[in-house]
Structure formats: structure tokens, C-alpha cells
Write a protein that holds these residues in place. Structure first.
Motif, PDB file in Angstrom:
ATOM      1  N   LYS A 189       0.912  -1.136  -0.135  1.00  0.00           N
ATOM      2  CA  LYS A 189      -0.035   0.206   0.087  1.00  0.00           C
ATOM      3  C   LYS A 189       0.905   1.228   0.119  1.00  0.00           C
ATOM      4  CE  LYS A 189      -3.453  -2.611   2.835  1.00  0.00           C
ATOM      5  NZ  LYS A 189      -4.117  -2.321   4.114  1.00  0.00           N
ATOM      6  N   SER A 190       0.095   2.372  -0.223  1.00  0.00           N
ATOM      7  CA  SER A 190       1.128   3.455  -0.277  1.00  0.00           C
ATOM      8  C   SER A 190       0.855   4.266   1.328  1.00  0.00           C
ATOM      9  CB  SER A 190       0.404   4.671  -1.123  1.00  0.00           C
ATOM     10  OG  SER A 190      -1.039   4.874  -0.826  1.00  0.00           O
ATOM     11  N   ALA A 191       1.700   4.875   1.717  1.00  0.00           N
ATOM     12  CA  ALA A 191       1.479   5.701   3.048  1.00  0.00           C
ATOM     13  C   ALA A 191       1.910   7.023   3.149  1.00  0.00           C
ATOM     14  CB  ALA A 191       3.083   4.962   3.987  1.00  0.00           C
ATOM     15  N   MET A 192       0.913   7.663   3.700  1.00  0.00           N
ATOM     16  CA  MET A 192       0.741   9.174   3.494  1.00  0.00           C
ATOM     17  C   MET A 192       1.622   9.759   4.791  1.00  0.00           C
ATOM     18  SD  MET A 192      -1.183   9.789   1.048  1.00  0.00           S
ATOM     19  CE  MET A 192      -1.237  11.416   1.036  1.00  0.00           C
ATOM     20  N   SER A 193       2.443  10.795   4.520  1.00  0.00           N
ATOM     21  CA  SER A 193       2.972  11.607   5.689  1.00  0.00           C
ATOM     22  C   SER A 193       1.886  11.973   6.577  1.00  0.00           C
ATOM     23  CB  SER A 193       3.747  13.011   5.065  1.00  0.00           C
ATOM     24  OG  SER A 193       4.739  12.277   4.297  1.00  0.00           O
ATOM     25  N   ASP A 194       2.624  12.201   7.959  1.00  0.00           N
ATOM     26  CA  ASP A 194       1.578  12.628   9.117  1.00  0.00           C
ATOM     27  C   ASP A 194       2.292  13.627  10.180  1.00  0.00           C
ATOM     28  OD1 ASP A 194      -0.747  12.508  10.508  1.00  0.00           O
ATOM     29  OD2 ASP A 194      -0.999  10.284  10.358  1.00  0.00           O
ATOM     30  N   VAL A 195       1.565  14.473  10.526  1.00  0.00           N
ATOM     31  CA  VAL A 195       2.185  15.581  11.461  1.00  0.00           C
ATOM     32  C   VAL A 195       1.264  15.435  12.860  1.00  0.00           C
ATOM     33  CG1 VAL A 195       2.390  17.801  11.973  1.00  0.00           C
ATOM     34  CG2 VAL A 195       2.507  16.966   9.473  1.00  0.00           C
ATOM     35  N   LEU A 196       2.122  15.401  13.878  1.00  0.00           N
ATOM     36  CA  LEU A 196       1.528  15.358  15.227  1.00  0.00           C
ATOM     37  C   LEU A 196       1.675  16.413  16.064  1.00  0.00           C
ATOM     38  CD1 LEU A 196       3.432  11.975  16.343  1.00  0.00           C
ATOM     39  CD2 LEU A 196       1.148  12.176  15.579  1.00  0.00           C
TER      40      LEU A 196
END
Length: 359
Positions: free
Chosen positions: A322-329
């Protein structure tokens, strides 16, 4: 299989009892969604009752997988973070715990940042199935190369540089920079020094937040940045040198990490200045020692544990195709004694005293 037999249980034994093919047994034991849930549960129950154990080595060889993820520290040699840095210990521990849940091992590669071909060293040699990198580094060319070759890659860093398409998990560094700077300004500090190396994307994001907060308060002319590496020693020496040249030319410090902040505090104390009376200081990370420092360190908390877990989950998505999206915490300001907002803090010697007679 005859009772009391010492022969190992095979997939064919389970297949005969379940009335299915060996390939169906294999898929069911690996939780393949192609096999419906009821059938999977029935086969797994039979396997468990027969004490069947999957031969992990054989399976990995068959799948051409090592079931290992390489973790690389990529903050650079000069003034960079090492495995012994409290932030790194927390982050790597979180990654290792989450990998264990997925039955993956961790391969720690501390010297990989000096290599020119990460793909050949880590992936072509089958040392690892994917790479988690802590820190984008001053030059992210190796990361781009890995991503372009199709290697599973997740990075803890700052905002994505132009043209970079790899998956990034990060704290909201701009938000954290604003929180720290606005807090110091609200306490009356007007000559706030930024202490950190903005060549690193994560630190640069914190500096951008610092600048934005000063701009909005019409204090853009007071912006000042002093380079310091990710260590207490670097923070200490930077402030020692600055004070020797100029005296106390600032009344606040926003340090790009807690380690830098602690070094700065020790430098000011060594020169006879008081924190927070003379200089208010805010760090970044909220490492475990922060509340027990003298004075206890006001800091911007990163959710380090969630960051480590999230990077592993992103890696598992990539490994499954699958693709993985960037994430911001999001970040959180934690107010303690070093900024001056909490003048009644207890020094560490008093912190553990039982003054009430109760626990």
C-alpha cells in the motif's frame, strides 16, 4: 497423526484434519484475507490444538524477507544526535516495541549515514525489508535515492523538501516554535535567542515558528539565531562563548532541543546568572529528565512514543504493497520552572521529600 508420536506436525496434517488444501492452511495461518474469517479461525484453532509452530526462517527465505527493519540515525556526525541521546532512546524504544508486535526485528545502523549507497548496503544484501530513518539530515539525497528505487522508507523529520516523495512522520515544528516563543513573550521577554542548527529541517521548522511569533508581536527586528548541535555540550559552549563576547545580551532562550537547553542553563549558571530570574529558557522534546533538572525545564512536548508507533504502522503499510501518507503530530507546551512562569518550583532535592507524612 497417532497420539504420542514425536514427529513434528506439518501443514499436510492440519490440511487433512481441516479438509482443505495445504495452500489454504498456509494462507489461513498467515491471516490472508483471501480466506474467509470463519475458515481462518477454524484452521488456526486446529493448528493450535496440534501445537503447530510456523518455521519463521523457512517462511522468510521463501518470501525473500528478513523480517527485519533497519533504523538509521541521520542527523550528521558534527554535533549530531547519537543512540545515547535521551530523545533517541525513547524513539528507538518505541519503534522496537511496535515492531515486536508485528513480529519484526530491529537492525540499528548508526554509521549508515556516511555511506553513499544505502540501497546496496541495506536492501540488496537483504539485511532489512525496509528502512526507518530518524532525521532528514542536512542533505536528504540518500533518502530520495532509496524512495526512487522503490525501497520501503519512512522518515522522522521536518516538512518535506521540494521534490521529496518519501513518507514523513513529524511533529508540528512550526506550532512548537510558536508555542515556545509566544510563552516567553507573554512573560515579558523581549530579547529572545533561538539556539539550534537550522540546517536540519526539523530545527528550521521550529525557527520558522519562532520568527512568525516575533513578527506578529512586531518584534521581528529582535530575531536572533545561534547555531548549536543536538547536545548539551554544544548548547553549553555556544552560550559560554556568546556571554564572553557580549555579556548578557538576551533575556530569553528558545532551544531547539532539551539537551541544548540544559547545556545553556549550565553555561549561564557557570557565569553567575540565574535561570529563570535573568534568562527564561524553553526547550523542545520533553525528555524524561526534563522535570527533574534544576530548574525543571519548560519545554515543547513531542509525542515521541506515538511518533515511533506511527512510523512502524506506515512501514507495515508499505510492506503490504500500500501507499503511506505523511503525518504531522501536534505539540504541547509543558510549563515548569525554567521560563519564570512557575517561580515556586521545587528543586530536585526537595521534589522527593515527603513533607506531609503521606504518600
Amino acid at each position: 497423526m497417532p497420539k504420542g508420536s514425536s514427529s513434528p506436525v506439518s501443514m499436510s496434517d492440519i490440511a487433512r484434519l481441516a479438509g482443505v488444501s495445504e495452500s489454504t492452511v498456509s494462507r489461513a495461518l498467515n491471516d490472508n484475507p483471501l480466506i474467509n474469517e470463519k475458515t481462518r479461525e477454524r484452521i488456526q484453532k486446529i493448528a493450535s490444538s496440534m501445537n503447530y509452530k510456523i518455521n519463521e526462517s523457512a517462511r522468510n527465505l521463501r518470501l525473500q524477507r528478513s523480517h527485519t527493519i533497519s533504523v538509521v540515525i541521520n542527523t550528521g556526525r558534527s554535533g549530531g544526535q547519537t543512540f545515547s541521546d535521551p530523545f533517541m532512546i525513547d524513539m528507538i524504544g518505541s519503534i522496537a516495541d511496535r515492531l515486536a508486535v508485528h513480529k519484526y526485528d530491529l537492525l540499528f545502523s548508526s554509521s549508515i549515514a556516511s555511506r553513499s549507497d544505502w540501497h546496496s548496503y541495506l536492501m540488496s544484501s537483504r539485511r532489512a525489508d525496509g528502512v526507518i530513518v530518524i532525521g532528514q539530515g542536512v542533505d536528504d539525497t540518500p533518502l530520495r535515492d532509496l524512495q526512487q528505487q522503490g525501497d520501503p522508507l519512512v522518515v522522522w523529520g521536518g516538512t518535506s523538501r521540494q521534490g521529496a516523495e518519501y513518507c514523513i512522520v513529524s511533529s508540528d515544528n512550526q506550532m512548537g516554535g510558536r508555542q515556545a516563543t509566544e510563552h516567553l513573550m507573554n512573560l515579558g521577554r523581549r530579547r529572545i535567542l533561538f539556539l539550534g542548527d537550522t540546517a536540519h529541517p526539523e530545527v528550521n521548522g521550529r525557527f520558522e515558528g519562532y520568527c512568525a511569533a516575533l513578527n506578529e508581536a512586531d518584534l521581528s527586528g529582535t530575531t536572533r539565531q545561534l547555531t548549536a548541535g543536538f547536545s548539551s555540550e554544544s548548547g553549553y559552549q555556544s552560550i559560554i562563548d556568546l556571554v564572553a563576547q557580549e555579556g548578557l545580551s538576551f533575556d530569553g532562550i528558545f532551544a531547539a532541543s532539551d539537551s541544548i537547553a540544559m547545556g545553556a542553563i549550565k553555561a549561564l549558571q557557570a557565569r553567575g546568572y540565574k535561570v529563570p530570574e535573568d534568562v527564561g529558557i524553553v526547550g523542545f522534546d520533553d525528555i524524561p529528565i526534563a522535570p527533574f533538572f534544576t530548574p525543571p525545564l519548560t519545554t515543547v512536548r513531542q509525542n515521541i512514543h506515538r511518533g515511533g508507533e506511527l512510523m512502524v504502522e506506515k512501514m507495515m503499510e508499505l510492506l503490504s504493497g500500500k501507499s503511506a501518507m505523511s503525518d504531522v503530530l501536534p505539540t504541547e507546551l509543558v510549563v515548569r520552572g525554567s521560563c519564570g512562569a512557575n517561580p515556586d518550583y521545587q528543586p530536585v532535592e526537595e521534589f522527593f521529600q515527603d513533607t506531609s507524612g503521606e504518600r
